[in-house]
Enzyme design. Structure first.
Site, PDB file in Angstrom:
ATOM      1  N   ASP A  25      -6.320  -0.396  -0.037  1.00 37.03           N
ATOM      2  CA  ASP A  25      -6.406  -0.145  -1.475  1.00 37.03           C
ATOM      3  C   ASP A  25      -6.036  -1.384  -2.283  1.00 37.03           C
ATOM      4  OD1 ASP A  25      -3.700  -0.053  -0.796  1.00 37.03           O
ATOM      5  OD2 ASP A  25      -3.492   2.079  -1.207  1.00 37.03           O
ATOM      6  N   ASN A  37       4.796  11.550  -2.386  1.00 37.55           N
ATOM      7  CA  ASN A  37       4.034  12.768  -2.684  1.00 37.55           C
ATOM      8  C   ASN A  37       2.978  13.079  -1.615  1.00 37.55           C
ATOM      9  OD1 ASN A  37       2.101  10.835  -3.137  1.00 37.55           O
ATOM     10  ND2 ASN A  37       1.642  11.415  -5.242  1.00 37.55           N
ATOM     11  N   HIS A  60       0.714  10.910  -0.371  1.00 32.90           N
ATOM     12  CA  HIS A  60      -0.551  10.159  -0.434  1.00 32.90           C
ATOM     13  C   HIS A  60      -0.671   9.196   0.753  1.00 32.90           C
ATOM     14  CE1 HIS A  60       1.291   6.861  -3.291  1.00 32.90           C
ATOM     15  NE2 HIS A  60       1.226   6.356  -2.063  1.00 32.90           N
ATOM     16  N   GLU A 115      -4.362  10.445  -3.678  1.00 33.84           N
ATOM     17  CA  GLU A 115      -3.303  11.267  -4.249  1.00 33.84           C
ATOM     18  C   GLU A 115      -3.590  12.750  -3.977  1.00 33.84           C
ATOM     19  OE1 GLU A 115      -0.737   9.827  -5.248  1.00 33.84           O
ATOM     20  OE2 GLU A 115      -1.043   8.267  -6.758  1.00 33.84           O
TER      21      GLU A 115
HETATM   22  C1  GLP Z   1       1.664   2.692  -1.961  1.00 36.55           C
HETATM   23  C2  GLP Z   1       0.339   2.316  -1.259  1.00 36.55           C
HETATM   24  C3  GLP Z   1       0.249   2.929   0.091  1.00 36.55           C
HETATM   25  C4  GLP Z   1       1.619   2.848   0.714  1.00 36.55           C
HETATM   26  C5  GLP Z   1       2.518   3.828   0.029  1.00 36.55           C
HETATM   27  C6  GLP Z   1       3.982   3.757   0.446  1.00 36.55           C
HETATM   28  O1  GLP Z   1       1.529   2.996  -3.277  1.00 36.55           O
HETATM   29  N1  GLP Z   1      -0.844   2.629  -1.986  1.00 36.55           N
HETATM   30  O2  GLP Z   1      -0.748   2.286   0.845  1.00 36.55           O
HETATM   31  O3  GLP Z   1       1.547   3.167   2.065  1.00 36.55           O
HETATM   32  O4  GLP Z   1       2.372   3.749  -1.370  1.00 36.55           O
HETATM   33  O5  GLP Z   1       4.622   2.625  -0.051  1.00 36.55           O
HETATM   34  P1  GLP Z   1       6.063   2.183   0.438  1.00 36.55           P
HETATM   35  O6  GLP Z   1       5.936   1.674   1.836  1.00 36.55           O
HETATM   36  O7  GLP Z   1       6.491   1.103  -0.520  1.00 36.55           O
HETATM   37  O8  GLP Z   1       6.928   3.390   0.366  1.00 36.55           O
END
Ligand code: GLP
Length: 181
Positions: free
Chosen positions: A31, A85, A87, A92
């Protein structure tokens, strides 16, 4: 496919310190913010600037992404994080199991958390590989760490499969490894 986020930082530290040959590797990130390059900058700093990957083999979501992945022979390994959440990538809650790479609207909770982590305002939109794009990967590793992820991980692994927790769709894949701490 590669994820960004704080969970991935130790992974990229290991990879850049391991003296690996990336000359034949093809990467597809999961992403990126719409009209932004924060995740590209993260990947450059965390991994790409430190290894011998070819610039033309590094890919970020854009129009025609799924066709490009197919052309490259599909994805052997997808490394995923999970949002508080539930995702995965930026799919989402409410995302369809049939979704492919597309522009998505970010949840308010995701924007708040990502702003706290980056210290910058989080855009309202992103372009994300879809659930179907992810489920097409041959092997998936999901990483999650910390108390704040407990509920999302439990829902993803043990609750009914539902778009309320997009990561629960991973239950339909035959080769998923969870690394949880
Ligand atoms: C982000 C990304 C995801 C990531 C997730 C967890 O917003 N879009 O690809 O895996 O949220 O992030 P973190 O590892 O900082 O908790």
């Amino acid at each position: 496919m590669l994820a960004t986020g704080s969970t991935m930082e130790p992974v990229y530290a290991l990879l850049r310190g391991a003296d690996l040959d990336f000359s034949l590797a093809n990467t597809f990130n999961l992403d990126e913010y719409l009209d932004g390059n924060q995740f590209r900058e993260f990947m450059d700093a965390q991994l790409f600037e430190h290894v011998n990957i070819c610039a033309e083999n590094v890919h970020f979501p854009a129009i025609g992404y799924d066709a490009l992945i197919t052309e490259a022979g599909g994805i052997d390994l997808c490394i995923l994080g999970i949002g508080v959440n539930g995702h995965i990538a930026f799919n989402e809650p409410g995302s369809s199991v049939n979704s492919r790479t597309r522009v998505v609207e970010l949840d308010a909770s995701t924007r708040v958390r990502n702003s706290e982590l980056s210290g910058e305002e989080t855009p309202s939109k992103a372009i994300s590989a879809g659930i179907a794009t992810i489920l097409d990967c041959k092997r998936i590793i999901v990483m999650a760490s910390g108390e704040e992820k407990r509920e999302a991980v439990n829902n993803a692994r043990y609750s009914d499969i539902s778009d309320k927790c997009p990561a629960s769709f991973l239950q339909t894949h035959s080769d998923v490894t969870w690394l949880v701490s």
